[in-house]
Design an enzyme around this catalytic site. Structure first.
Site, PDB file in Angstrom:
ATOM      1  N   SER A  16      43.143   4.818 -31.635  1.00 50.40           N
ATOM      2  CA  SER A  16      41.744   4.710 -32.001  1.00 50.40           C
ATOM      3  C   SER A  16      41.001   5.860 -31.209  1.00 50.40           C
ATOM      4  O   SER A  16      41.120   6.224 -29.823  1.00 50.40           O
ATOM      5  CB  SER A  16      41.331   3.637 -31.184  1.00 50.40           C
ATOM      6  N   HIS A  45      34.901   1.539 -28.370  1.00 50.13           N
ATOM      7  CA  HIS A  45      35.563   0.405 -27.727  1.00 50.13           C
ATOM      8  C   HIS A  45      36.763   0.642 -26.932  1.00 50.13           C
ATOM      9  O   HIS A  45      37.416   0.027 -26.154  1.00 50.13           O
ATOM     10  CB  HIS A  45      36.353  -0.575 -29.018  1.00 50.13           C
ATOM     11  N   ASP A  59      30.695   2.600 -33.607  1.00 53.74           N
ATOM     12  CA  ASP A  59      31.803   2.566 -32.600  1.00 53.74           C
ATOM     13  C   ASP A  59      32.115   3.993 -32.185  1.00 53.74           C
ATOM     14  O   ASP A  59      33.431   4.226 -32.059  1.00 53.74           O
ATOM     15  CB  ASP A  59      33.030   1.741 -33.207  1.00 53.74           C
TER      16      ASP A  59
END
Length: 465
Positions: A225, A120, A150
């Site tokens: 992230s 993402h 992901d």
């Protein structure tokens, strides 16, 4: 004195000869590819440890220093042409330019520039820029991605980089100290400390694929992230991926993709170009109180087998409906996410030893994993999989693919998952390859017409514009 000198010379030559022979005949060559998983015996220091955690056993400063240079700042850049705003149009700025779409972190996993981040973070990027801890910036190539987990793999043109070695995420323990390293809120090289709060945590709320995350209370915020979750030895045990909060910022817990799963995904992308998914060939779920009461079970933990897929490795090994899986290899299976988390580290044709209960008796079977093939229909956020003959027979259809899961919370997963798509744009489909070929040649601006047969055998046509 001369005899002593001769004896000393002979001893030196003998030692050198022995060492040389060992190097030539016995020393193992290091294979090409990713560095091996670190086998350092990490001491799991519990959170209530009363000693000095900054002493010899758990030096956070050393772990931080050893990993901070292995984490990078990843920038998702959009490239546009022509005027972008009204101001550009008014002042004649028609040259286009670049805009930052988002940013996150990444982990260097090899000295020659392979980097892991979250999918993402780099999704829909025209360009990806990577900035090292020494402020050097590189253009990165996207080698491959896996939307399900992901995870994305990048490559920069560099050599001799500091990297973080993979640890064994199957060995992490509740209460073990960990560090989160990343770039939250664009603050470069931030390190936070916490403990392992849970393992094999499933955050799945709207699709059919259970996930398996490491949960930690190390502070993780937007920008973390794709960053590293490391143990006190500086070994990578997870890729920081998600937080769950009403504000979107840290509230006491966060989640990371286990390093064993990450490594397997990366190796698959490097070797095969995509992720090789192996499956046991069962449908089932965790044991609940309702299931215990209805089936009069004597155990409250494990995975109850609800269905065995025809022709699968599970069927060939003798597993049956009603069996309760308790262990796979040396991994205890207490819930379904324990099972999927471990199986996701394996590939098709791998064999696993399944320990299960049948009518109260413990049994074992060796199961060869089958290949699981899926295709994501990106425009409508649906993943489809091949069907079995039993699936087709149950709904009285001759061909089709099954909706395996939905990828958007806006879609009614309970109604769609398990239904069969028999045609796309009035073209019959029999497997995921047919679906892929249709969308490969399809104009993205065209409507998508899907013919489905629901669980009640009713045929419907759905149109996406």
């Amino acid at each position: 004195m001369k005899n002593l000198s001769k004896l000393l010379l002979v001893s030196i030559l003998g030692g050198a000869l022995t060492l040389g022979c060992y190097k030539i005949f016995f020393e193992e060559e290091i294979p090409a590819g990713l560095p091996p998983v670190s086998n350092t015996a990490a001491e799991a220091i519990p959170a209530n440890y009363s000693g000095n955690i900054y002493g010899t056993n758990a030096d956070f400063t050393e772990a931080a220093e050893n990993t901070v240079n292995g984490v990078v700042h990843v920038k998702n850049v959009a490239v546009f042409k022509g005027p972008r705003t009204l101001r550009d149009l008014m002042y004649g700025n028609n040259s286009g330019g670049k805009a930052l779409q988002g940013a996150g972190s990444g982990v260097i996993i090899s000295p020659d520039g392979y980097i892991v981040t979250n999918n993402h973070v780099i999704r829909e990027a025209n360009e990806v820029e990577v900035t090292l801890n020494n402020n050097k910036t590189y253009q990165a190539e996207i080698i491959g991605t896996d939307e399900t987990s992901d995870i994305a793999l990048l490559k920069i043109d560099a050599e001799g980089l500091d990297y973080i070695p993979f640890g064994d995420s199957d060995n992490v323990k509740l209460g073990e100290w960990v560090l989160a390293v990343g770039n939250p809120f664009n603050l470069k090289s931030t390190v936070t400390a916490g403990i392992i709060s849970a393992t094999a945590r499933d955050l799945n709320t709207y699709d059919a694929t259970p996930q398996s995350f490491i949960q930690t209370d190390a502070a993780i915020n937007p920008g973390n992230s794709g960053g590293a979750l490391v143990n006190i030895n500086g070994e990578l045990v997870g890729i920081n991926t998600a937080i769950t909060s009403q504000t979107g910022s840290y509230v006491g817990y966060a989640f990371a993709v286990p390093s064993n799963n990450t490594r397997k995904i990366v190796e698959d992308i490097m070797e095969y170009g995509d992720v090789q998914k192996g499956i046991l060939g069962i449908r089932g779920g965790s044991i609940t109180q309702r299931v215990i009461e209805e089936l009069d079970l004597k155990t409250s933990q494990g995975v109850l087998v609800a269905e065995v897929t025809s022709g699968s490795g599970a069927e060939k090994a003798g597993l049956k409906e009603g069996d309760i899986i308790k262990k796979i290899d040396d991994i205890n299976i207490n819930k379904f996410s324990d099972l999927t988390g471990y199986i996701y580290t394996k590939r098709p044709e791998d064999e696993v030893l399944v320990t299960f209960l049948r009518e109260g008796n413990e049994k074992q079977a060796r199961v060869k994993l089958s290949k699981f093939e899926t295709y994501v229909i990106s425009p409508i956020k649906i993943e489809v999989a091949n069907v079995t003959k039993e699936d087709l027979k149950a709904l009285n259809v001759e061909n089709g693919v099954k909706i395996h899961r939905t990828l958007s919370p806006k879609l009614p997963a309970e109604e769609l998952v398990g239904t069969i798509i028999t045609a796309i744009d009035n073209k019959p489909v029999s497997n995921v390859g047919d679906v892929e070929r249709i969308f490969r040649s399809k104009n993205p601006k065209e409507d998508i017409v899907i013919t489905i047969v629901d669980r009640n055998g009713q045929k419907q046509r759905m149109v996406w514009r």
